[in-house]
Scaffold this motif. Structure first.
Motif, PDB file in Angstrom:
ATOM      1  N   THR A   1       0.875  -1.177   0.000  1.00 15.53           N
ATOM      2  CA  THR A   1       0.000   0.000   0.000  1.00 15.53           C
ATOM      3  C   THR A   1       0.907   1.221   0.000  1.00 15.53           C
ATOM      4  O   THR A   1       2.100   1.119   0.295  1.00 15.53           O
ATOM      5  CB  THR A   1      -0.876   0.062   1.265  1.00 15.53           C
TER       6      THR A   1
ATOM      7  N   LYS B   1       0.705   3.821   1.961  1.00 16.33           N
ATOM      8  CA  LYS B   1       1.017   4.237   3.337  1.00 16.33           C
ATOM      9  C   LYS B   1       0.625   3.117   4.269  1.00 16.33           C
ATOM     10  O   LYS B   1      -0.357   2.433   4.038  1.00 16.33           O
ATOM     11  CB  LYS B   1       0.164   5.454   3.688  1.00 16.33           C
ATOM     12  N   ASP B   2       1.395   2.928   5.328  1.00 12.64           N
ATOM     13  CA  ASP B   2       1.070   1.861   6.264  1.00 12.64           C
ATOM     14  C   ASP B   2       0.854   2.457   7.640  1.00 12.64           C
ATOM     15  O   ASP B   2       1.629   3.292   8.099  1.00 12.64           O
ATOM     16  CB  ASP B   2       2.219   0.856   6.293  1.00 12.64           C
ATOM     17  N   GLN B   3      -0.216   1.980   8.296  1.00 20.66           N
ATOM     18  CA  GLN B   3      -0.528   2.549   9.621  1.00 20.66           C
ATOM     19  C   GLN B   3       0.560   2.247  10.645  1.00 20.66           C
ATOM     20  O   GLN B   3       0.689   2.933  11.647  1.00 20.66           O
ATOM     21  CB  GLN B   3      -1.892   2.050  10.094  1.00 20.66           C
ATOM     22  N   PHE B   4       1.358   1.191  10.399  1.00 22.14           N
ATOM     23  CA  PHE B   4       2.434   0.853  11.348  1.00 22.14           C
ATOM     24  C   PHE B   4       3.794   1.357  10.871  1.00 22.14           C
ATOM     25  O   PHE B   4       4.828   0.979  11.403  1.00 22.14           O
ATOM     26  CB  PHE B   4       2.501  -0.663  11.561  1.00 22.14           C
ATOM     27  N   ASN B   5       3.766   2.190   9.803  1.00 16.31           N
ATOM     28  CA  ASN B   5       5.017   2.757   9.289  1.00 16.31           C
ATOM     29  C   ASN B   5       6.013   1.730   8.763  1.00 16.31           C
ATOM     30  O   ASN B   5       7.220   1.966   8.797  1.00 16.31           O
ATOM     31  CB  ASN B   5       5.703   3.594  10.373  1.00 16.31           C
TER      32      ASN B   5
END
Ligand code: URA
Length: 236
Positions: free
Chosen positions: A76, A78-82
């Protein structure tokens, strides 16, 4: 004048279907006004289109990239967990491109990325789905009866898989390596198929998408598709 969702897809915002969703969700503005009507048309030379407040530029050049994804990257933007994303591997590419379908975080191998929303839609549409071939390393010695079950189709909970091409590459007492080609692309499908027959996947690599393959491309590296490969995908 062209339809708003067509303009968005051709600019690489998202597939046409996903663009329609963005419009319906009220995330798209034309000349500063939120537009939720799918019939809306725009003149890309005159009208300013924004998605989530970002102005969308008309793209004339289509870019088609084949990446050999290493494990440990999310598919993706952007990742919510960076966690690192596949786009981090494409710094030299200045055009915004989007993955065609997904590979799990720990899955490696062939991933296409493009700004051609129409092709993305075509390749991911259930009606057109093309064979995706994986090499799965699984726990335990897999029996030929389990391979037959995978071949004919299994119930993975929310879905019964269609017939797959399955070949055993090797099997020891500890692990087995299986080549499997499927047409669908359900969430974690290959992993769930092997879980169903009692052999959890320990490593998964996609080696082919239709006739496209990794052909000597090292893990973490990418290349542009050739014109022949682009034509092949468009004519599927
Ligand atoms: N099937 C899976 O389980 N994972 C992938 O990444 C691709 C197919």
């Amino acid at each position: 004048m062209i339809r708003l969702q067509k303009f968005m897809a051709s600019s690489g915002v998202a597939s046409r279907r996903a663009s329609e969703k963005l419009i319906e969700e009220g995330r798209v503005k034309v000349n500063g006004q939120v537009v939720t009507q799918l019939g809306t048309t725009v003149d890309p030379a005159v009208d300013e289109v924004q998605v989530d407040g970002q102005v969308i530029a008309a793209v004339s050049e289509m870019v088609y990239i084949l990446l050999n994804k290493p494990p440990g990257f999310v598919t993706t933007a952007k990742d919510q967990f960076n966690r690192p994303t596949v786009l981090d591997l494409l710094h030299e590419v200045s055009t915004r491109v989007y993955p065609v379908g997904r590979l799990d975080y720990q899955t490696s191998g062939l991933l296409l990325l493009t700004n051609d929303g129409d092709l993305t839609l075509k390749l991911t549409h259930p009606k057109h789905e093309i064979f995706k071939t994986y090499v799965a390393t699984v726990e335990g010695h897999i029996k030929s009866s389990s391979l037959e079950t995978l071949k004919s189709g299994v119930d993975i909970g929310d879905f019964f898989t269609s017939p797959a091409e399955v070949t055993l590459i090797k099997a020891t007492a500890q692990e087995s390596v299986v080549r499997i080609a499927i047409r669908e692309g359900k969430y974690r499908q290959v992993r769930r198929m092997f879980e169903t027959v009692g052999h959890p996947v320990t490593a998964l690599q996609r080696i082919e998408l239709g006739q496209l393959n990794l052909s000597g491309l090292q893990e973490g590296k990418w290349r542009y598709l050739s014109d022949t490969e682009i034509d092949y995908l468009k004519n599927l």
